[in-house]
Design an enzyme around this catalytic site. Structure first.
Site, PDB file in Angstrom:
ATOM      1  N   GLY A   1     -19.717  26.561  27.216  1.00 33.16           N
ATOM      2  CA  GLY A   1     -20.731  27.352  27.903  1.00 33.16           C
ATOM      3  C   GLY A   1     -21.269  26.686  29.150  1.00 33.16           C
ATOM      4  O   GLY A   1     -22.171  27.214  29.788  1.00 33.16           O
ATOM      5  N   CYS A   2     -20.715  25.538  29.497  1.00 33.69           N
ATOM      6  CA  CYS A   2     -21.128  24.836  30.710  1.00 33.69           C
ATOM      7  C   CYS A   2     -20.034  24.971  31.763  1.00 33.69           C
ATOM      8  O   CYS A   2     -18.848  24.887  31.440  1.00 33.69           O
ATOM      9  CB  CYS A   2     -21.365  23.350  30.414  1.00 33.69           C
ATOM     10  SG  CYS A   2     -22.684  23.043  29.257  1.00 33.69           S
ATOM     11  N   ALA A   3     -20.438  25.171  33.004  1.00 32.09           N
ATOM     12  CA  ALA A   3     -19.463  25.259  34.090  1.00 32.09           C
ATOM     13  C   ALA A   3     -18.805  23.898  34.321  1.00 32.09           C
ATOM     14  O   ALA A   3     -17.645  23.812  34.678  1.00 32.09           O
ATOM     15  CB  ALA A   3     -20.133  25.743  35.369  1.00 32.09           C
ATOM     16  N   SER A   4     -19.563  22.837  34.101  1.00 34.98           N
ATOM     17  CA  SER A   4     -19.044  21.473  34.236  1.00 34.98           C
ATOM     18  C   SER A   4     -18.523  21.004  32.888  1.00 34.98           C
ATOM     19  O   SER A   4     -18.793  21.614  31.857  1.00 34.98           O
ATOM     20  CB  SER A   4     -20.166  20.531  34.677  1.00 34.98           C
ATOM     21  OG  SER A   4     -20.796  21.003  35.833  1.00 34.98           O
TER      22      SER A   4
END
Length: 141
Positions: free
Chosen positions: A49-52
């Site tokens: 759920g994190c872009a990174s």
């Protein structure tokens, strides 16, 4: 009630007048963290759920509801590393039963961060908070 380490960050943010200075401070907090060893950067520790790329590694001390929640984390993005450092100041050292009672969104709001994070960063922060709460809840059983 926030941890003393978080209160120190909040006090520093009170003296930083503009968002650019706060942004730089978040990055510095991330730079000050020890990097996570490659062996710990595995799918089981990765936060979805994190872009990174984000990894959170729990280190629970004790057992049951009285156990102490500790964790380490890392990211490939400097601002996210800083957010992890702030989460660490907020949660690390709490009894696992208390982790779910901390309103991280409210605490981040005190820093003025929630108004200045992109939608992707906000979603990533939410995913990290949910992961921390889930790890603590699991350890409390």
């Amino acid at each position: 009630m926030a941890q003393e380490a978080f209160e120190d960050i909040a006090e520093t943010f009170e003296f930083l007048d503009d968002w650019e200075d706060r942004y730089r401070h978040v990055i510095e907090l991330g730079r000050a963290m020890d990097p996570l060893e490659e062996a710990l950067r595995v799918p089981a520790t990765k936060v979805e759920g994190c872009a990174s790329q984000v990894w959170l590694v729990p280190m629970i001390e004790g057992e049951g509801a009285g156990a102490t929640f500790r964790f380490r984390g890392d990211s490939d993005a400097m601002i996210v590393r800083g957010l992890i450092a702030i989460l660490h100041a907020l949660y690390d050292g709490l009894p696992v039963a208390e982790v779910g009672r901390v309103d991280a969104r409210e605490e981040f709001g005190r820093l003025g961060l929630t108004d200045h994070l992109s939608a992707q960063r906000s979603n990533g922060l939410r995913a990290m908070i949910e992961r921390i709460r889930g790890l603590a809840a699991q350890a409390a059983r």
